[in-house]
Design a protein around this motif. Structure first.
Motif, PDB file in Angstrom:
ATOM      1  N   GLY A 191       0.769  -1.234   0.000  1.00  0.00           N
ATOM      2  CA  GLY A 191       0.000   0.000   0.000  1.00  0.00           C
ATOM      3  C   GLY A 191       0.795   1.276   0.000  1.00  0.00           C
ATOM      4  N   LEU A 307      -4.734   4.499   3.850  1.00  0.00           N
ATOM      5  CA  LEU A 307      -4.398   3.235   3.201  1.00  0.00           C
ATOM      6  C   LEU A 307      -5.661   2.534   2.688  1.00  0.00           C
ATOM      7  CD1 LEU A 307      -1.669   1.737   5.561  1.00  0.00           C
ATOM      8  CD2 LEU A 307      -1.340   2.436   3.188  1.00  0.00           C
ATOM      9  N   GLU A 311      -6.412   1.570  -1.182  1.00  0.00           N
ATOM     10  CA  GLU A 311      -6.672   0.188  -1.569  1.00  0.00           C
ATOM     11  C   GLU A 311      -8.114   0.008  -2.053  1.00  0.00           C
ATOM     12  OE1 GLU A 311      -4.294  -2.496  -1.516  1.00  0.00           O
ATOM     13  OE2 GLU A 311      -3.153  -0.644  -1.515  1.00  0.00           O
TER      14      GLU A 311
END
Length: 447
Positions: A191, A307, A311
């Motif tokens: 990530g 993150l 994602e």
């Protein structure tokens, strides 16, 4: 890492406990042992001093350990040239499929096939930025915990302790990087933008190993992972603030580290100054595990949310791009979701080392939010949210994505940008002041 690193060897078991017939230790023998210890300590520090690495972590040592593990047979690898053609073709195909799924253009100008050793080589500069703040805070706690008189008495020994601490950190980091390098599939697999900018990189040998338990063709898995890598690169390349914000948030987390200094008293009884292995074991024992502070909790919340947003966006975009083209796309998406949410042994090793888990815990919620915004307002509005950091959803928005979607118009950057709002307010004030300055004797200035 050997049991007795940096020039240290095991003591002779036949010499342990030897005493003179009188029961007293032989002064000459004790002197020789002291001399040997100092000689070994000098060798260790000389080795550290010859390193070009400076700071709280010995990165030269970390790299050396990682490379040794990756070439010793403990972790095998295949040359990148064997996969370069397949990786290049997969990325080019993925880019074509991604074009209709997002308004962000291709971000990768270079496509690479990396071995695990290549991954270590190319990501180490970013790891240095991530690890330095943490190591510096932990190492500084040792000195801060000492009374003033102890600091004065220690003198040059503090520098020696710093060198040994840097080697201990370097040793742990090297082993963690070797394990991570044997598992990661792409340069953005955890990530973060670890590799060089605008470089899409896949680890062909790791992907081949990963594919063995999936019952899907290797070529299909390669294209799917290439699409994820290419989508990450589009985001990191065309959202200039994102890379800096992610790495800065990790640094903010590190700046809030506080160590329980009372544990240092117990730690002092377990460390042999002549054996850096004892320092590493003490660090690994968790006795100096940082305490979570409110500042860290806030930084961790921001990092996990960001993150998850990255994602989640990648998950939605890649899903739109490949689902109808790859038969196993849905199964692969679920596999990657679970893999990112749970983290593997290597990621847990890194979490122990740095004190931070790089997991998008709310990935599914973030993906649902991006899907909702895209369906309601279109791709331009969805991708336009990345135009400014103040526009991106918060953790509270993940709790209520419908409310966030209702607030988003087709031009969120224009309507919701706080800077634009301030400019509009300033313009309104200027217009009002201009009207107040106008007089009836000057009708030419009237609206």
């Amino acid at each position: 890492m050997t049991e007795f690193p940096f020039g240290f060897g095991p003591p002779n078991p036949d010499d342990r406990g030897k005493k003179e017939p009188s029961g007293e230790e032989n002064p000459q023998e004790a002197f020789n042992q002291l001399g040997q210890m100092l000689s070994q300590l000098g060798q260790m520090l000389s080795q550290a001093g010859s390193s070009s690495s400076s700071g709280p972590v010995n990165y030269d040592l970390a790299k050396q350990i990682a490379m040794q593990r990756l070439t010793s047979g403990e972790i095998g690898f295949t040359t990148s040239t064997e996969y370069q053609g397949a990786v290049t073709d997969a990325v080019h195909l993925a880019e074509m499929w991604l074009d209709p799924a997002t308004t962000l253009p291709a971000g990768a100008t270079t496509v690479k096939s990396w071995t695990p050793r290549d991954w270590v080589e190319n990501t180490l500069p970013t790891w240095q930025r991530l690890c330095d703040p943490v190591a510096r805070r932990v190492a500084g706690a040792w000195v801060e915990a000492l009374p003033a008189e102890a600091k004065q008495a220690a003198g040059p020994l503090l520098s020696m302790v710093g060198q040994m601490g840097g080697m201990a950190f370097g040793s742990q980091l090297g082993n963690a990087l070797a394990q991570l390098a044997s598992e990661v599939l792409t340069s953005t697999d955890i990530g973060l933008p670890l590799g060089p900018p605008a470089t899409a990189a896949l680890l062909g040998a790791n992907i081949e190993e990963f594919t063995k338990g999936l019952e899907r063709p290797n070529s299909e898995v390669m294209v799917f992972l290439a699409a994820r890598e290419a989508a990450h690169q589009r985001l990191f390349t065309h959202v200039p603030w994102l890379r800096q914000r992610l790495l800065a948030t990790v640094e903010e987390f590190a700046s809030g580290i506080r160590v329980d200094t009372s544990a240092l008293e117990q730690l002092a009884t377990q460390i042999d100054p002549a054996n850096p292995q004892s320092i590493e074991e003490a660090m690994r024992s968790g006795m100096l595990e940082p305490q979570t502070t409110p500042e860290q909790k806030a930084a961790l919340n921001r990092l996990e949310t960001l993150l998850a947003l990255v994602e989640g966006w990648v998950d939605v975009v890649v899903g739109d791009a490949v689902t109808e083209r790859l038969p196993g796309a849905d199964a692969l998406r679920e596999t990657l979701r679970r893999r990112r949410a749970s983290g593997g042994p290597a990621e847990q090793t890194f979490a122990t080392l740095v004190g931070l888990e790089l997991r998008p815990r709310r990935l599914r919620a973030a993906a649902a939010l991006w899907r909702l915004v895209g369906d309601k307002h279109g791709l331009e509005a969805r991708d336009g949210i990345w135009a400014h950091p103040d526009l991106v959803p918060t953790a509270e928005d993940l709790d209520d994505p419908m409310d966030f979607a209702d607030r988003i118009g087709r031009k969120p950057a224009l309507e919701d940008d706080p800077i634009a709002a301030l400019e509009r307010e300033a313009k309104t004030r200027e217009d009002a002041e201009a009207r107040e300055d106008q007089t009836p004797e000057d009708p030419g200035k009237q609206d």
